[in-house]
Design an enzyme around this catalytic site. Structure first.
Site, PDB file in Angstrom:
ATOM      1  N   SER A 192      64.775  57.473   4.363  1.00  0.00           N
ATOM      2  CA  SER A 192      64.994  58.870   4.745  1.00  0.00           C
ATOM      3  C   SER A 192      65.911  58.977   5.962  1.00  0.00           C
ATOM      4  O   SER A 192      66.791  59.848   6.006  1.00  0.00           O
ATOM      5  CB  SER A 192      63.657  59.564   5.019  1.00  0.00           C
ATOM      6  OG  SER A 192      62.937  58.911   6.037  1.00  0.00           O
ATOM      7  N   ASN A 193      65.730  58.111   6.940  1.00  0.00           N
ATOM      8  CA  ASN A 193      66.634  58.141   8.102  1.00  0.00           C
ATOM      9  C   ASN A 193      68.023  57.624   7.734  1.00  0.00           C
ATOM     10  O   ASN A 193      69.026  58.081   8.298  1.00  0.00           O
ATOM     11  CB  ASN A 193      66.045  57.331   9.255  1.00  0.00           C
ATOM     12  CG  ASN A 193      65.020  58.119  10.029  1.00  0.00           C
ATOM     13  OD1 ASN A 193      65.267  59.249  10.457  1.00  0.00           O
ATOM     14  ND2 ASN A 193      63.841  57.543  10.198  1.00  0.00           N
ATOM     15  N   ARG A 245      61.632  32.467   8.082  1.00  0.00           N
ATOM     16  CA  ARG A 245      62.289  33.650   8.632  1.00  0.00           C
ATOM     17  C   ARG A 245      63.736  33.360   9.030  1.00  0.00           C
ATOM     18  O   ARG A 245      64.628  34.182   8.848  1.00  0.00           O
ATOM     19  CB  ARG A 245      61.493  34.145   9.840  1.00  0.00           C
ATOM     20  CG  ARG A 245      61.781  35.575  10.242  1.00  0.00           C
ATOM     21  CD  ARG A 245      60.858  35.996  11.379  1.00  0.00           C
ATOM     22  NE  ARG A 245      59.467  35.935  10.995  1.00  0.00           N
ATOM     23  CZ  ARG A 245      58.815  36.924  10.391  1.00  0.00           C
ATOM     24  NH1 ARG A 245      59.460  38.037  10.087  1.00  0.00           N
ATOM     25  NH2 ARG A 245      57.550  36.800  10.084  1.00  0.00           N
ATOM     26  N   MET A 263      61.133  46.672   7.785  1.00  0.00           N
ATOM     27  CA  MET A 263      59.836  46.115   8.160  1.00  0.00           C
ATOM     28  C   MET A 263      59.862  44.593   8.214  1.00  0.00           C
ATOM     29  O   MET A 263      59.103  43.897   7.542  1.00  0.00           O
ATOM     30  CB  MET A 263      58.759  46.605   7.176  1.00  0.00           C
ATOM     31  CG  MET A 263      58.678  48.114   7.053  1.00  0.00           C
ATOM     32  SD  MET A 263      58.372  48.943   8.633  1.00  0.00           S
ATOM     33  CE  MET A 263      56.676  48.452   8.911  1.00  0.00           C
ATOM     34  N   ILE A 321      60.425  41.326  11.221  1.00  0.00           N
ATOM     35  CA  ILE A 321      60.621  40.901  12.607  1.00  0.00           C
ATOM     36  C   ILE A 321      61.662  39.795  12.607  1.00  0.00           C
ATOM     37  O   ILE A 321      61.545  38.813  11.871  1.00  0.00           O
ATOM     38  CB  ILE A 321      59.303  40.405  13.226  1.00  0.00           C
ATOM     39  CG1 ILE A 321      58.294  41.566  13.291  1.00  0.00           C
ATOM     40  CG2 ILE A 321      59.544  39.841  14.626  1.00  0.00           C
ATOM     41  CD1 ILE A 321      56.921  41.148  13.764  1.00  0.00           C
ATOM     42  N   ASN A 358      67.247  50.689  16.696  1.00  0.00           N
ATOM     43  CA  ASN A 358      66.067  50.922  15.866  1.00  0.00           C
ATOM     44  C   ASN A 358      65.495  52.288  16.205  1.00  0.00           C
ATOM     45  O   ASN A 358      65.608  52.764  17.338  1.00  0.00           O
ATOM     46  CB  ASN A 358      65.000  49.855  16.135  1.00  0.00           C
ATOM     47  CG  ASN A 358      63.752  50.053  15.277  1.00  0.00           C
ATOM     48  OD1 ASN A 358      63.857  50.212  14.062  1.00  0.00           O
ATOM     49  ND2 ASN A 358      62.588  50.052  15.904  1.00  0.00           N
ATOM     50  N   HIS A 395      61.861  54.319  16.203  1.00  0.00           N
ATOM     51  CA  HIS A 395      60.426  54.022  16.158  1.00  0.00           C
ATOM     52  C   HIS A 395      59.653  55.336  16.269  1.00  0.00           C
ATOM     53  O   HIS A 395      59.990  56.181  17.104  1.00  0.00           O
ATOM     54  CB  HIS A 395      60.048  53.089  17.309  1.00  0.00           C
ATOM     55  CG  HIS A 395      58.601  52.717  17.332  1.00  0.00           C
ATOM     56  ND1 HIS A 395      58.063  51.817  16.435  1.00  0.00           N
ATOM     57  CD2 HIS A 395      57.576  53.146  18.113  1.00  0.00           C
ATOM     58  CE1 HIS A 395      56.759  51.691  16.680  1.00  0.00           C
ATOM     59  NE2 HIS A 395      56.445  52.495  17.690  1.00  0.00           N
ATOM     60  N   GLU A 400      63.121  62.666  13.783  1.00  0.00           N
ATOM     61  CA  GLU A 400      63.838  61.407  13.575  1.00  0.00           C
ATOM     62  C   GLU A 400      65.186  61.656  12.912  1.00  0.00           C
ATOM     63  O   GLU A 400      66.203  61.070  13.299  1.00  0.00           O
ATOM     64  CB  GLU A 400      63.008  60.462  12.695  1.00  0.00           C
ATOM     65  CG  GLU A 400      61.765  59.912  13.366  1.00  0.00           C
ATOM     66  CD  GLU A 400      60.996  58.980  12.445  1.00  0.00           C
ATOM     67  OE1 GLU A 400      61.631  58.299  11.621  1.00  0.00           O
ATOM     68  OE2 GLU A 400      59.751  58.936  12.533  1.00  0.00           O
TER      69      GLU A 400
END
Length: 216
Positions: A18-19, A70, A95, A97, A112, A114, A179
């Site tokens: 959405s953002n 990762r 989502m 890290i 980012n 938040h 947002e």
């Protein structure tokens, strides 16, 4: 006179995006200083990939479940971004890290958003955290990304009042409206050079429309 080169932006998503859509819509304005040139997701089923493709933006998944660690995922992601000549990365519900080395490689060039007024309520389930804490103001924050989760230098925030009878869903519905206003405005500030990092803090040019970045 040659037209100034626009900042090339990649948006990273894990879900509906959405953002991301708000950024894409803002960038349609010819005067906007950034262009969204790539959308990447760690989830092949992310609904935002189709929404980006519909807007004519290259969009693809790098499935994190196919990597053994990762660092391997981050390495492939980094290569994709650099191959596309990306100037600035915008995380929009991504989502994952990152490893410290990935963050270091994009230091000062990764934003980012938040869903809380940082430094309050880091991590997930921020709306429930806000209600449990009994705060009277809640909102969202756009910040530069650092290795520590949800802890980078803050560019701007937007706030809403917490109403009697609010639950996590009603708070989320009102915060997402902010947002979608805040992120495009902040990206414009950073892409145009009106917001910049100095000694670990964000400095915003006096000509920037800071009143438009805070809504009570």
């Amino acid at each position: 006179m040659a037209t100034p080169r626009k900042t090339r932006v990649a948006v990273l998503i894990s879900g509906r995006g959405s953002n991301m859509v708000a950024l894409i819509e803002a960038a349609k304005d010819p005067t906007y200083p950034a262009e969204i040139v790539l959308v990447l997701s760690n989830r092949p089923d992310a609904a935002g990939l189709a929404r980006a493709a519909e807007a004519g933006i290259p969009a693809r998944a790098i499935d994190h479940t196919t990597f053994t660690d990762r660092a391997s995922f981050d390495s492939v992601l980094d290569a994709e971004l650099r191959a596309a000549d990306i100037d600035l990365v915008c995380l929009a519900g991504f989502m994952r890290i990152f490893t410290p080395s990935f963050v270091a490689g994009w230091a000062g060039r990764m934003l980012n958003i938040h869903p809380s007024l940082l430094p309050l309520f880091k991590g997930t389930r921020t709306h429930k955290q806000a209600l449990d804490a009994g705060v009277r103001l809640h909102g969202c924050t756009v910040h530069f990304v650092v290795p520590e989760l949800d802890a980078g230098p803050i560019v701007a925030q937007a706030a809403i009042p917490v109403r009697q009878g609010d639950d996590p869903d009603s708070l989320a519905d009102r915060v997402i409206v902010q947002e979608r206003r805040l992120y495009p405005a902040v990206l414009a500030l950073v892409a145009s050079g009106r917001a910049r990092l100095e000694d670990g803090r964000v400095v915003i040019a006096e000509s920037a429309p800071d009143g438009a970045l805070l809504s009570l």
